[in-house]
Write a protein that holds these residues in place. Structure first.
Motif, PDB file in Angstrom:
ATOM      1  N   LEU A   4      31.108  50.313  36.516  1.00 55.06           N
ATOM      2  CA  LEU A   4      30.735  49.988  35.142  1.00 55.06           C
ATOM      3  C   LEU A   4      29.233  50.129  34.990  1.00 55.06           C
ATOM      4  N   ARG A   5      28.801  50.422  33.795  1.00 60.26           N
ATOM      5  CA  ARG A   5      27.387  50.373  33.464  1.00 60.26           C
ATOM      6  C   ARG A   5      27.208  49.288  32.420  1.00 60.26           C
ATOM      7  N   ILE A   6      26.118  48.558  32.523  1.00 59.33           N
ATOM      8  CA  ILE A   6      25.828  47.491  31.577  1.00 59.33           C
ATOM      9  C   ILE A   6      24.517  47.834  30.886  1.00 59.33           C
ATOM     10  N   LEU A   7      24.574  47.920  29.579  1.00 54.50           N
ATOM     11  CA  LEU A   7      23.372  48.149  28.790  1.00 54.50           C
ATOM     12  C   LEU A   7      23.035  46.819  28.133  1.00 54.50           C
ATOM     13  N   ALA A   8      21.805  46.399  28.230  1.00 49.09           N
ATOM     14  CA  ALA A   8      21.439  45.089  27.690  1.00 49.09           C
ATOM     15  C   ALA A   8      20.211  45.188  26.802  1.00 49.09           C
ATOM     16  N   ALA A   9      20.212  44.353  25.800  1.00 44.66           N
ATOM     17  CA  ALA A   9      19.059  44.278  24.904  1.00 44.66           C
ATOM     18  C   ALA A   9      18.841  42.822  24.547  1.00 44.66           C
ATOM     19  N   VAL A  10      17.614  42.387  24.640  1.00 46.74           N
ATOM     20  CA  VAL A  10      17.268  41.027  24.231  1.00 46.74           C
ATOM     21  C   VAL A  10      16.585  41.130  22.878  1.00 46.74           C
ATOM     22  N   LEU A  11      17.133  40.463  21.914  1.00 48.37           N
ATOM     23  CA  LEU A  11      16.599  40.488  20.565  1.00 48.37           C
ATOM     24  C   LEU A  11      16.034  39.119  20.234  1.00 48.37           C
ATOM     25  N   LEU A  12      14.762  39.041  19.941  1.00 48.02           N
ATOM     26  CA  LEU A  12      14.159  37.771  19.556  1.00 48.02           C
ATOM     27  C   LEU A  12      14.545  37.451  18.124  1.00 48.02           C
ATOM     28  N   LEU A  13      15.008  36.249  17.909  1.00 48.02           N
ATOM     29  CA  LEU A  13      15.414  35.845  16.568  1.00 48.02           C
ATOM     30  C   LEU A  13      14.214  35.690  15.656  1.00 48.02           C
ATOM     31  N   ALA A  14      13.120  35.200  16.197  1.00 49.02           N
ATOM     32  CA  ALA A  14      11.871  35.068  15.445  1.00 49.02           C
ATOM     33  C   ALA A  14      10.746  34.985  16.461  1.00 49.02           C
ATOM     34  N   ALA A  15       9.588  35.472  16.083  1.00 53.10           N
ATOM     35  CA  ALA A  15       8.457  35.502  17.014  1.00 53.10           C
ATOM     36  C   ALA A  15       8.110  34.116  17.546  1.00 53.10           C
ATOM     37  N   SER A  16       8.260  33.109  16.727  1.00 53.67           N
ATOM     38  CA  SER A  16       7.876  31.770  17.160  1.00 53.67           C
ATOM     39  C   SER A  16       9.060  30.961  17.688  1.00 53.67           C
ATOM     40  N   ALA A  17      10.248  31.499  17.622  1.00 49.63           N
ATOM     41  CA  ALA A  17      11.421  30.758  18.064  1.00 49.63           C
ATOM     42  C   ALA A  17      11.527  30.762  19.585  1.00 49.63           C
ATOM     43  N   ALA A  18      12.082  29.692  20.128  1.00 47.46           N
ATOM     44  CA  ALA A  18      12.270  29.596  21.568  1.00 47.46           C
ATOM     45  C   ALA A  18      13.621  30.156  21.978  1.00 47.46           C
ATOM     46  N   ALA A  19      14.466  30.505  21.025  1.00 47.73           N
ATOM     47  CA  ALA A  19      15.797  31.009  21.322  1.00 47.73           C
ATOM     48  C   ALA A  19      15.850  32.516  21.121  1.00 47.73           C
ATOM     49  N   ALA A  20      16.693  33.154  21.897  1.00 49.08           N
ATOM     50  CA  ALA A  20      16.883  34.596  21.782  1.00 49.08           C
ATOM     51  C   ALA A  20      18.362  34.896  21.913  1.00 49.08           C
ATOM     52  N   GLU A  21      18.714  36.121  21.624  1.00 49.63           N
ATOM     53  CA  GLU A  21      20.097  36.576  21.711  1.00 49.63           C
ATOM     54  C   GLU A  21      20.151  37.727  22.697  1.00 49.63           C
ATOM     55  N   LEU A  22      21.127  37.701  23.583  1.00 50.46           N
ATOM     56  CA  LEU A  22      21.341  38.788  24.527  1.00 50.46           C
ATOM     57  C   LEU A  22      22.619  39.506  24.141  1.00 50.46           C
ATOM     58  N   THR A  23      22.524  40.801  23.917  1.00 50.66           N
ATOM     59  CA  THR A  23      23.695  41.622  23.633  1.00 50.66           C
ATOM     60  C   THR A  23      23.845  42.625  24.766  1.00 50.66           C
ATOM     61  N   ILE A  24      25.032  42.680  25.353  1.00 52.85           N
ATOM     62  CA  ILE A  24      25.288  43.677  26.383  1.00 52.85           C
ATOM     63  C   ILE A  24      26.373  44.624  25.897  1.00 52.85           C
ATOM     64  N   LYS A  25      26.371  45.826  26.437  1.00 44.81           N
ATOM     65  CA  LYS A  25      27.426  46.787  26.159  1.00 44.81           C
ATOM     66  C   LYS A  25      27.910  47.320  27.495  1.00 44.81           C
ATOM     67  N   VAL A  26      29.198  47.226  27.715  1.00 47.97           N
ATOM     68  CA  VAL A  26      29.796  47.668  28.966  1.00 47.97           C
ATOM     69  C   VAL A  26      30.496  48.999  28.714  1.00 47.97           C
ATOM     70  N   VAL A  27      30.121  50.000  29.513  1.00 49.75           N
ATOM     71  CA  VAL A  27      30.701  51.330  29.376  1.00 49.75           C
ATOM     72  C   VAL A  27      31.161  51.838  30.729  1.00 49.75           C
ATOM     73  N   ASP A  28      32.113  52.772  30.701  1.00 53.21           N
ATOM     74  CA  ASP A  28      32.601  53.383  31.934  1.00 53.21           C
ATOM     75  C   ASP A  28      31.701  54.566  32.308  1.00 53.21           C
ATOM     76  N   PRO A  29      31.978  55.261  33.414  1.00 55.01           N
ATOM     77  CA  PRO A  29      31.119  56.377  33.830  1.00 55.01           C
ATOM     78  C   PRO A  29      31.020  57.515  32.816  1.00 55.01           C
ATOM     79  N   HIS A  30      31.950  57.570  31.860  1.00 51.33           N
ATOM     80  CA  HIS A  30      31.925  58.613  30.824  1.00 51.33           C
ATOM     81  C   HIS A  30      31.313  58.105  29.521  1.00 51.33           C
TER      82      HIS A  30
END
Length: 84
Positions: A4-30
């Motif tokens: 499997l390959r895992i693609l990840a992106a961390v998106l900050l909800l706001a510049a001053s916020a202490a919380a963030a969101e992690l989105t991953i995408k799981v794909v096969d070799p194709h």
């Protein structure tokens, strides 16, 4: 076993916020999305802080995360486990 390959992106909800969101995408070799994969999020120890299943587009979202280092482990039938 296929890998499997895992693609990840961390998106900050706001510049001053202490919380963030992690989105991953799981794909096969194709680069096809893997639906229903189990994605577990770890911070430090061996106990998952959150577990999600990937949607039809291969994504899983972990909202409201505090700053720090995390590890994602993905399991899907027919594939070797993957860690990111």
């Amino acid at each position: 076993m296929r890998s499997l390959r895992i693609l990840a992106a961390v998106l900050l909800l706001a510049a001053s916020a202490a919380a963030a969101e992690l989105t991953i995408k799981v794909v096969d070799p194709h680069s096809a999305a893997v639906t229903g994969a189990r994605a577990a999020l770890f911070r430090g120890g061996s106990r998952a802080v959150a577990v999600r299943s990937t949607a039809g587009d291969g994504t899983a979202v972990f909202p409201n995360l505090t700053a720090g280092e995390y590890r994602v482990e993905v399991l899907a039938p027919g594939f070797a486990p993957a860690t990111f």
